[in-house]
Design a protein around this motif. Sequence first.
Motif, mmCIF file in Angstrom:
data_model
loop_
_atom_site.group_PDB
_atom_site.id
_atom_site.type_symbol
_atom_site.label_atom_id
_atom_site.label_comp_id
_atom_site.label_asym_id
_atom_site.label_seq_id
_atom_site.Cartn_x
_atom_site.Cartn_y
_atom_site.Cartn_z
ATOM 1 N N PHE A 1 7.452 -13.827 -6.462
ATOM 2 C CA PHE A 1 6.435 -12.433 -6.831
ATOM 3 C C PHE A 1 5.403 -13.242 -5.972
ATOM 4 N N THR A 2 4.997 -14.070 -6.182
ATOM 5 C CA THR A 2 3.885 -14.600 -5.075
ATOM 6 C C THR A 2 3.745 -14.113 -3.311
ATOM 7 N N LEU A 3 5.242 -14.420 -2.949
ATOM 8 C CA LEU A 3 5.036 -13.670 -1.669
ATOM 9 C C LEU A 3 5.213 -12.493 -1.218
ATOM 10 N N VAL A 4 6.052 -11.937 -2.152
ATOM 11 C CA VAL A 4 5.703 -10.361 -3.068
ATOM 12 C C VAL A 4 4.491 -9.546 -2.272
ATOM 13 N N GLY A 5 3.833 -10.375 -3.649
ATOM 14 C CA GLY A 5 2.537 -9.838 -3.384
ATOM 15 C C GLY A 5 1.543 -10.204 -2.337
ATOM 16 N N ALA A 6 2.208 -11.452 -1.422
ATOM 17 C CA ALA A 6 1.824 -11.077 -0.390
ATOM 18 C C ALA A 6 1.772 -10.335 1.299
ATOM 19 N N VAL A 7 2.683 -10.285 0.776
ATOM 20 C CA VAL A 7 3.502 -8.887 1.205
ATOM 21 C C VAL A 7 2.742 -7.768 1.496
ATOM 22 N N ASN A 8 2.267 -7.652 0.255
ATOM 23 C CA ASN A 8 2.144 -6.227 -1.049
ATOM 24 C C ASN A 8 0.339 -6.055 0.461
ATOM 25 N N VAL A 9 -0.241 -6.725 -0.204
ATOM 26 C CA VAL A 9 -2.041 -6.589 -0.393
ATOM 27 C C VAL A 9 -2.569 -5.968 1.265
ATOM 28 N N PRO A 10 -1.246 -6.646 2.102
ATOM 29 C CA PRO A 10 -2.338 -6.107 3.746
ATOM 30 C C PRO A 10 -1.919 -4.709 3.879
ATOM 31 N N ILE A 11 -0.655 -4.534 2.283
ATOM 32 C CA ILE A 11 -0.656 -3.114 2.437
ATOM 33 C C ILE A 11 -1.161 -2.102 1.811
ATOM 34 N N ILE A 12 -1.570 -2.871 0.695
ATOM 35 C CA ILE A 12 -2.170 -2.261 -0.100
ATOM 36 C C ILE A 12 -3.703 -2.245 0.526
ATOM 37 N N LYS A 13 -4.496 -3.557 1.415
ATOM 38 C CA LYS A 13 -5.766 -3.065 1.719
ATOM 39 C C LYS A 13 -5.741 -1.484 2.691
ATOM 40 N N PHE A 14 -4.832 -2.067 3.790
ATOM 41 C CA PHE A 14 -4.652 -0.535 4.155
ATOM 42 C C PHE A 14 -4.458 0.762 3.780
ATOM 43 N N SER A 15 -3.974 1.042 2.631
ATOM 44 C CA SER A 15 -3.691 2.224 2.056
ATOM 45 C C SER A 15 -4.733 2.663 1.639
ATOM 46 N N VAL A 16 -5.439 1.286 1.013
ATOM 47 C CA VAL A 16 -7.130 2.070 0.023
ATOM 48 C C VAL A 16 -7.477 2.687 0.885
ATOM 49 N N ASP A 17 -7.709 1.723 1.726
ATOM 50 C CA ASP A 17 -8.497 1.819 3.282
ATOM 51 C C ASP A 17 -7.636 3.501 4.020
ATOM 52 N N TRP A 18 -7.462 3.577 3.775
ATOM 53 C CA TRP A 18 -6.837 5.189 4.627
ATOM 54 C C TRP A 18 -7.374 5.862 3.409
#
Lengths: 251, 55, 236
Positions: free
Chosen positions: A158-175
């Motif tokens: 789960f930590t690795l899944v989250g690690a892949v997701n965190v940049p995507i989340i950051k990008f989408s939240v910025d957008w």
Amino acid sequence: MQNYANPTHFLRLVRVLLPVTAGLTTGLLAVGLYLALFVAPADYQQGETVRIMYLHVPSAWMAMFVYLVMTSAAIGTLVFRHPLADVAQKAAAPLGAAFTFLCLTTGSLWGKPEWGTWWVWDARLTSVLVLFLIYLGIIALWQVIEDPGKAARLVAIFTLVGAVNVPIIKFSVDWWHTLHQPASVFRMGGPTIAASMLWPLLIMAVGFTTLFLTLHMLAMRNEILRRRLRRLSMLAADGAAPLGVVAEPAE
Amino acid sequence: MNLAAPHSGFVIAAYAIAFVVIAAMVIGTLADYRSLKKSLERIAARARHIGDARS
Amino acid sequence: MSQKPQAEKRQAAIQTRRSPLAALLVRDLRIGRRIGGAVSMGVVFFLCLVTVTPFAVGPDQALLARIGPAILWIAALLATLLGLDRLFQADAEDGSLDLFLMSETPLELIVVVKCLGHWLLTGLPLVAASPIFGLMLGLEPAALARVTASLLAGTPALTLLGAVGAALTVSLRRGGLLLAVLILPLSVPVLIFGVAAAGDPVVGFKTPFLILCGLTLAAVALTPFAAAAALRHAGD
């Protein structure tokens, strides 16, 4: 007994390193606090509130750093099967959640005088909030799975899944944020920052890092002892009392 | 630090919260360590006791 | 000697049989259709959420039309996630999961097929129902099409992300709530771009929709590995 080899070495290492990091932390935080509260000037725009930045930015940095530590520990668990990796991972999660919480509350306390509300759905605050939720999920997953080995491997995934997701989340939240609010809010700690403010910030950041390292070592030691205790009480429940295991020093 | 500044209450609150959170982390870990040590010693003593009784 | 023709016969039998993945899909669809009425239940839950929201925000038609896409997306998110905790649990209970783990077919593909079956049973009915529920919220025809398209593109990603959570919580007796806690933060990007594609007047349809499709494709490519790894480790 092979499993014990590494933790015992590690515990010896902790005993050597602990005074060093604890001393460093105390010194750095003392100097950092002095600089942050008394030496650093008040900002011409934000006034005294700028001093919250010396807590907020280091905690934000720790929120990400701890996740990085957990990601490397997760790789250590899954790829190298290192017995200390899952201990490191489990010990880091609550600390990371605490630093993230600190980041959110100090951000909120900074936002009230600067933005006029306790909470703004600002891009950064929102991504940190999502990161906080991921930390809580990791802690929850640790708590519900009883077998430590299995829990370690599942949490690592789960930590690795989250690690892949965190940049995507950051990008989408910025957008999402630029979509709903044109970027007009003042950004904390931009790249142009006076040296009188940069020094306390850096010292506080290093101090927070050593604080985390100290606490992490302590928490890892606790976790090793907790597993030893678990194993011994299971043996005791079986009726056998293997003196060889028990007689070895608890530390 | 100018205590009379308009928003100094927020600064103090932020530092107080940071202090509480960090102190909670430190105290929690140390208390956990002590209780674990105590339980380990207790279980070791019990094992020694059983071992004595057997021999 | 005498084994050879037998082996050939077996080979022929295997060739005429369905491929294991197709068989699994047919089995899942059949189970879903026969037991529990998973299809209708998901849609009814979706309808319940859509019905409840106006009571919370008030019956103002203009406001409902404005936040309609968001309501539909939140409802679809919850309806997808809440049904997911049983995705692998039933298989773990009746032993099929052990067969999956031992089979020659890669577990990753099995996960994809399980997700496809689940999506056909729960996701697709939601997509089909969303225009009707959108009408109830007073959406314009153009907005209806956008909501439906965005749900069609986005719900597979939700199902796949949820499959990771389902695999992580497969051995827990009450994994449903934990699954939601684990997966909801991770579904934030899908929600953001889905709602934007569904109804944002500023940004237009194309950009968020394409990013949403990209997220779904990335989910197809990556999450089966995570879910399969979790299933392998959940057993021992």
